[in-house]
Design an enzyme around this catalytic site. Structure first.
Site, PDB file in Angstrom:
ATOM      1  N   ASP A 239       0.743  -1.282   0.063  1.00  0.00           N
ATOM      2  CA  ASP A 239       0.107   0.048   0.092  1.00  0.00           C
ATOM      3  C   ASP A 239       0.715   1.175   0.107  1.00  0.00           C
ATOM      4  OD1 ASP A 239       0.782  -0.143   2.638  1.00  0.00           O
ATOM      5  OD2 ASP A 239      -1.281  -0.483   3.419  1.00  0.00           O
ATOM      6  N   THR A 240       1.950   1.266   0.575  1.00  0.00           N
ATOM      7  CA  THR A 240       2.890   2.621   0.658  1.00  0.00           C
ATOM      8  C   THR A 240       3.349   2.844  -0.734  1.00  0.00           C
ATOM      9  OG1 THR A 240       3.464   1.953   2.945  1.00  0.00           O
ATOM     10  CG2 THR A 240       4.735   3.672   2.004  1.00  0.00           C
ATOM     11  N   THR A 261      -2.409   4.150  10.048  1.00  0.00           N
ATOM     12  CA  THR A 261      -2.204   3.554  11.121  1.00  0.00           C
ATOM     13  C   THR A 261      -0.655   3.471  11.556  1.00  0.00           C
ATOM     14  OG1 THR A 261      -3.688   1.792  10.736  1.00  0.00           O
ATOM     15  CG2 THR A 261      -2.113   0.991  12.186  1.00  0.00           C
ATOM     16  N   ASN A 298       9.788   3.473   9.408  1.00  0.00           N
ATOM     17  CA  ASN A 298       8.377   3.194   9.693  1.00  0.00           C
ATOM     18  C   ASN A 298       8.375   3.712  11.109  1.00  0.00           C
ATOM     19  OD1 ASN A 298       6.875   0.739   8.019  1.00  0.00           O
ATOM     20  ND2 ASN A 298       9.049   0.318   7.979  1.00  0.00           N
TER      21      ASN A 298
END
Length: 441
Positions: A239-240, A261, A298
């Site tokens: 998704d990133t 998230t 992250n």
């Protein structure tokens, strides 16, 4: 082009089925279906309910007919690292364990006994996080060696959904790049690492790039949805990767934050950076689109905020909590959002209070104070990562593009601008879906 494309965007807390139409060079988006995605406990482990996820995806595709949509293609993206193992009959072995499960606690040192931390980073360029696929597989091998030995195929979650949709077994490059099993220089499986898990190289499919047609919907899916002659396309299935591909910018002098998230903050570079400085700051080199590398870190992100909201229940809406946070005294409380204690605590509010108490601060009491603590702390982390990026890659950065759902949080965006001293551009909110759709056309 007037193609009807469907983006299936799976997040760790919710999933969406989104229609995209390219009209005169612009995408028009429409949400067809949204569903909650929560972990469940199976045999004492935190797991994904993949049967429910696929059922919800089919529900979204069934709705296409009621919306008058005849899709030309479908693409699937999700979060990284998590996987399933299939046996010779293409049935799942064991449980689809979620990355927040505690099975990887203390497992990294066992891997470092076989390959040094420095050697592993030079090979993979991946940030050391206990839930990386490599460490999950190592934990599985220690606890259930028969599952590893009986595995014919490893599929990451979007690859598995692609298999359920088409019957074809593929592995897409950007999602595989999150695993810490790829050689960041060759951009292919590192067999010295895969053989630490299993000497069956056939378990790891050849990698395909975004934009490749995987196949048509299977007869079973056609029968269940009423859709026919629909192609499933490999998109940037991490998704990133999709979100960054949709960032509305050119050139190299900008950073991004894919805000949800997790907060994934970094820059795009032409090749991997595995220097001593990159290792010191624990940056990750993940596969991007068109040959780029996403050099990023992250950060725990809005997970802390989401968990606080869950504990407060229906008494508070997200907008109300943000408003109360905005009215609260700034910088009165600070935590380290990436502290392991916040990874999957029993009670996030109690952990935040405990951190403040243990570090000699006063303790936030009101919901607005707790949320302000989270937002201030994230903003300071963004500042820290920006300074580290400048040291790792000596290029000027003039702006930050915040994409994804978190870009709607105006308070956090302003705090990011204040902390970094840079212009912050918010949106698109649906960056992941847009990146997904872009590679179907």
């Amino acid at each position: 082009m007037n193609s009807n494309c469907i983006a299936i965007d799976l997040g760790a807390s919710s999933g969406r089925v989104i229609q995209g139409r390219l009209i005169e060079g612009k995408f028009e988006l429409r949400e067809i279906h949204r569903f909650m995605n929560e972990t469940v406990i199976e045999d004492g482990q935190l797991c994904w309910d993949l049967d429910l996820i696929f059922k919800e995806i089919l529900s979204g595709l069934i709705k296409c007919k009621s919306f008058g949509i005849a899709p030309d293609s479908i693409g699937i993206d999700s979060w990284g690292v998590d996987f399933v193992l299939l046996d010779v009959n293409n049935e799942i072995i064991g449980n689809p364990v979620a990355y927040r499960d505690n099975r990887t606690d203390d497992i990294m040192d066992d891997v470092f006994n076989l390959i040094s931390k420095e050697g592993l980073y030079e090979k993979t360029g991946i940030q050391f996080m206990q839930f990386n696929t490599l460490f999950q597989l190592f934990a599985l091998k220690a606890a259930h060696p028969k599952d590893i030995n009986g595995a014919k195929t490893l599929l990451f979650l979007p690859d598995y959904i692609n298999f359920l949709m088409t019957g074809n077994l593929i592995t897409e490059y950007t999602i595989a790049s999150t695993s810490q099993l790829l050689n960041v220089h060759s951009r292919d499986w590192d067999h010295e690492l895969t053989e630490l898990i299993n000497d069956n190289r056939g378990m790891f499919n050849p990698l395909i790039q975004p934009g490749v047609k995987i196949g048509k919907l299977s007869q079973n899916v056609e029968d269940n949805t009423g859709l026919t002659e629909v192609s499933v396309v490999s998109v940037p299935s991490h998704d990133t990767a999709s979100a960054v591909a949709a960032a509305p910018t050119n050139g190299k002098n900008w950073a991004y934050i894919s805000s949800g998230t997790w907060s994934l903050m970094g820059i795009e570079v032409d090749g991997p950076i595995t220097s001593d400085v990159a290792l010191k700051y624990n940056f990750t080199n993940e596969g991007g689109v068109f040959g780029t590398i996403r050099l990023l870190k992250n950060l725990m992100g809005l997970w802390l905020f989401q968990e606080v909201k869950k504990l407060l229940g229906r008494d508070y809406h997200y907008s109300e909590l943000i408003s109360e946070a905005s009215a609260s005294e700034p910088f009165k409380f600070l935590v380290n959002p990436n502290d392991q204690r916040f990874f999957n605590p029993e009670n996030m509010i109690d952990e935040i209070k405990s951190f403040c108490r243990e570090t000699g601060q006063s303790i936030p009491q009101r919901p607005g104070e707790i949320c302000r603590c989270i937002f201030d702390s994230l903003a300071f982390q963004y500042r820290q990562v920006l300074e580290e990026l400048k040291e790792v890659q000596n290029i000027p950065i003039y702006a930050i593009h915040v994409v994804g759902g978190g870009s709607q949080n105006e308070l956090l965006n302003q705090l990011c601008a204040n902390a970094t001293g840079l212009d912050v551009y918010a949106g698109p909110v649906e960056a992941t879906a847009l990146g997904n759709l872009m590679f179907q056309n």
